[in-house]
Design an enzyme around this catalytic site. Structure first.
Site, mmCIF file in Angstrom:
data_model
loop_
_atom_site.group_PDB
_atom_site.id
_atom_site.type_symbol
_atom_site.label_atom_id
_atom_site.label_comp_id
_atom_site.label_asym_id
_atom_site.label_seq_id
_atom_site.Cartn_x
_atom_site.Cartn_y
_atom_site.Cartn_z
ATOM 1 C CD GLU A 153 6.095 2.341 -3.419
ATOM 2 O OE1 GLU A 153 5.818 3.438 -3.946
ATOM 3 O OE2 GLU A 153 5.506 1.901 -2.417
ATOM 4 C CD GLU A 305 7.984 2.599 1.410
ATOM 5 O OE1 GLU A 305 6.878 3.165 1.291
ATOM 6 O OE2 GLU A 305 8.910 2.756 0.606
HETATM 7 C C1 GAL Z 1 5.699 4.823 -0.872
HETATM 8 C C2 GAL Z 1 7.095 5.276 -1.212
HETATM 9 C C3 GAL Z 1 7.713 6.091 -0.098
HETATM 10 C C4 GAL Z 1 6.743 7.101 0.427
HETATM 11 C C5 GAL Z 1 5.480 6.396 0.868
HETATM 12 C C6 GAL Z 1 4.446 7.310 1.450
HETATM 13 O O1 GAL Z 1 4.973 4.616 -2.010
HETATM 14 O O2 GAL Z 1 7.916 4.192 -1.506
HETATM 15 O O3 GAL Z 1 8.876 6.721 -0.576
HETATM 16 O O4 GAL Z 1 6.465 8.043 -0.554
HETATM 17 O O5 GAL Z 1 4.919 5.768 -0.234
HETATM 18 O O6 GAL Z 1 3.282 6.594 1.816
#
Ligand code: GAL
Length: 658
Positions: A153, A305
């Protein structure tokens, strides 16, 4: 070019960020046992492991990662291997404070959290490249390696002196001469003229409003500077493993990164999507981001994710009610995802994310989170062979552009209540409610394959984009366009007449007299609907059709919605039911049919390849009429003419007709 297909190999990738460095090694065996039980076939390793691999400058501690790579391979689990360059260890900030970002006011962004690096710092880049080189060399031949995941990110912003030097270089390449820059930035205003390149700074904290074109260029520059970090690491890993696809995970619809430009540099487009489980339109939001990512990928994409349950960064963080994780995951697959992954596999016990859900939550293998993980893993395995690699067709495009978003979000604009993402979301929602298959496109993209094009709001449009829209309508396309569009050129200079003349002619606007933004929570009555957020004082050309007029206030009697031929202009944001009806009329007139007619309100239908996904966003039992006989790949049962869906129910149907 390697692609997601190479990693997925006819399956849906299922798994998530795996941070075993947070756990004693005996837990790893347990992880693997449960991963196998859940059908996990992919884990992302190493995202936050810089300090573990390089505990002091130049050190290399790969032993633990060797063991993990071997362990994953022994169990048939592929590894999405991250370059850990998102979170430099404390030693870097302590020894090289110039790698730490500076905020707009010059204050230092310290280590002790994550992502504290300046993208322009040569020292940061040197350390990142060296580590990437060694990581790539070490695992190039490892059979567990399936995808490279560069950084995480990319989102930092920095206003430091190093950034200033880099920004000037970028500006020099863009403008060539200082005169051209002064002209583009309109520095005759407020005595801002630059006499030397060295005077130019990133737009730091200032007395009053900053130069908007300087701010716009800084956003463009920041996206490019971060992308240089990405491509530098990408090139290193690609040199070692030309056959392994490379990605970096986007935050979707996030302003810091021009994802159209970035996607073109990736083998796999991946994204992190976190709809709010409390949001009644969370399903539509998920659909929109899936459509956007699929469009950037021009095909299957990777959901890198999502959360199995609650996140921990909203004010009040609700878990997902039972079934919602499954529904949204299958919705992503329906809309083109060939990977369904999570942050993270095992919920942390320490650190800032211990209240963030995992596929395996604090409740362990008997908890609901893991039960749902297991079920979804089995279902993805069942549908994978029929769905992976297949396409999602769409006849309608929504135009979206970072330049327009960046430029529009400036100080001193007519209204601070105009929220670009919310406007895009509302237009997409209107299409979603009509059951219309939708893609996203950039304004200068080829549009001829679409039967209709929707422009929610593009404040800034370059000449090529305007000509593109005009040519699209001349070629028989249907265009529907929201307010405050085509106002500024690429330098954020207002177009003569307040709106580009080609667009005014296209829509039948003789004169745009004034913008009349609306107050919060107010609406203006128009013929048959209420408009929100915005209104405009327009004078129609003689041959324009006034589809609806304002009914009250200063603009009473003036056009609210105008049409000339295939081009419709909407000078306000109609409330959702009206926008749905208006968009429905336009797409129907363009010959676009919903994916499936006669659906209950809460059911979404999506076609992917030869499959029909039915996704029920409600909790009451409903029945969907689908003429014909189908196999539901989730249950293996044959259904005829009707499908019953319970709470958050999903069916994945394949016709049994030969
Ligand atoms: C994303 C990030 C992850 C984790 C996640 C939590 O933005 O890439 O490492 O922090 O959020 O929702």
């Amino acid at each position: 070019m390697p692609s997601l297909r190479d990693a997925a190999r006819g399956r849906i990738l299922f798994g998530g960020d795996y941070n075993p460095e947070q756990w004693p090694e005996e837990v790893w065996e347990d992880d693997v046992r449960l991963m196998k039980e859940a059908g996990v076939n992919s884990v992302t390793l190493g995202v936050f492991s810089w300090a573990k691999i390089e505990p002091r400058p130049g050190a290399r501690e790969f032993g633990w990662l060797d063991r993990l790579m071997d362990l994953m391979h022994a169990h048939g689990i592929g590894v999405v291997l991250a370059t850990p360059t998102t979170s430099p260890p404390p030693w870097m900030g302590a020894r090289h404070p110039e790698t730490l970002p500076r905020a707009e006011d010059g204050s230092i962004v310290w280590y002790g959290s994550r992502q504290q690096f300046c993208a322009s710092s040569p020292v940061y880049r040197r350390y990142a490249a060296a580590l990437t080189e060694d990581l790539a060399a070490r695992y190039a031949e490892h059979p567990a390696l399936t995808v490279w995941h560069i950084n995480n990110e990319y989102c930092t912003h920095c206003w430091c002196d190093e950034t200033a030097v880099h920004f000037r270089r970028w500006l020099c390449a863009r403008y060539g001469t200082l005169d051209a820059l002064n002209e583009a930035w309109g520095t005759a205003f407020w005595s801002q003229h630059y006499d030397s390149w060295s005077e130019i700074l990133p737009p730091r904290k200032a007395q009053y409003m900053k130069n908007p074109t300087q701010v716009l260029d800084f956003k463009r520059f920041t996206s490019d500077a971060l992308m240089e970090c990405f491509t530098a690491e990408r090139d290193i890993v690609a040199r070692h493993t030309p056959h392994i696809p490379v990605t970096t995970n986007f935050m979707p619809l996030w302003s810091g990164q021009d994802a159209w430009a970035w996607a073109a540099e990736e083998d796999i487009v991946s994204v992190d999507i976190y709809p709010d489980p409390r949001d009644p339109w969370g399903g539509q939001y998920n659909a929109m981001l899936a459509d956007m990512t699929r469009s950037q990928a021009a095909g299957p994409w990777m959901l890198m994710e999502q959360a199995a349950g609650a996140v921990n960064w909203r004010g009040v963080n609700h878990p997902k009610p039972e079934g919602l994780n499954r529904l949204w995951s299958l919705q992503s697959v329906a809309r083109g995802a060939d990977a369904v992954c999570y942050f993270q596999w095992r919920q942390s016990r320490q650190g800032s994310e211990k209240f963030h859900s995992g596929m395996l939550g604090h409740a362990g293998e008997h908890g609901r989170a893991f039960r749902e993980t297991r079920r979804l893993g089995a279902e993805l395995a069942a549908i994978g062979p029929a769905v992976a690699g297949t396409a999602v067709a769409a006849d309608v495009a929504v135009l979206h552009d970072w330049d327009a978003w960046w430029a529009g979000a400036q100080e001193g604009s007519p209204s601070t209540l105009l929220d670009y993402t919310e406007v895009v979301r509302r237009w997409h929602r209107a299409l979603w409610e009509n059951g219309t298959a939708t893609e996203f496109a950039r304004p200068d993209a080829g549009l001829s394959r679409f039967k209709a094009v929707v422009v929610p709001h593009l404040y800034l449009l370059g000449d090529a984009a305007i000509d593109n829209l005009v040519a699209y309508v001349r070629g028989g396309g249907r265009l529907v366009c929201g307010f405050f569009t085509g106002i500024a050129d690429v330098d954020d200079r207002i177009r003569p007449g307040g709106m580009d003349v080609r667009l005014r002619e296209l829509f039948g606007i003789r004169t745009l007299h004034e913008w009349w933004p609306l107050e919060a929570d107010t609406a203006v009555q128009c013929d048959g609907f209420r408009g929100t957020v915005w209104s405009e004082e327009l004078e129609a050309a003689e041959d324009a059709e006034v589809v609806a007029a304002y009914r009250e206030g200063e603009l009473a009697g003036l056009p609210a919605v105008l049409r000339r031929g295939g081009a419709t202009y909407v000078s306000t944001l109609p409330e959702p039911p009206a926008l749905r009806a208006l968009v429905g009329d336009v797409v129907r007139a363009a010959g676009v049919r919903p994916v499936l007619s006669g659906l209950p309100e809460s059911v979404e239908a999506v076609r992917r390849g030869e499959l029909l996904f039915l996704l029920h966003h409600g909790r009451e039992m409903v029945t969907v009429t689908v003429p014909g006989a189908y196999e539901d790949l989730l249950t293996g049962r044959v259904v005829t003419d009707r499908v019953a869906l319970g709470r958050y129910g999903v069916a994945v149907l394949r016709s049994t007709a030969p």
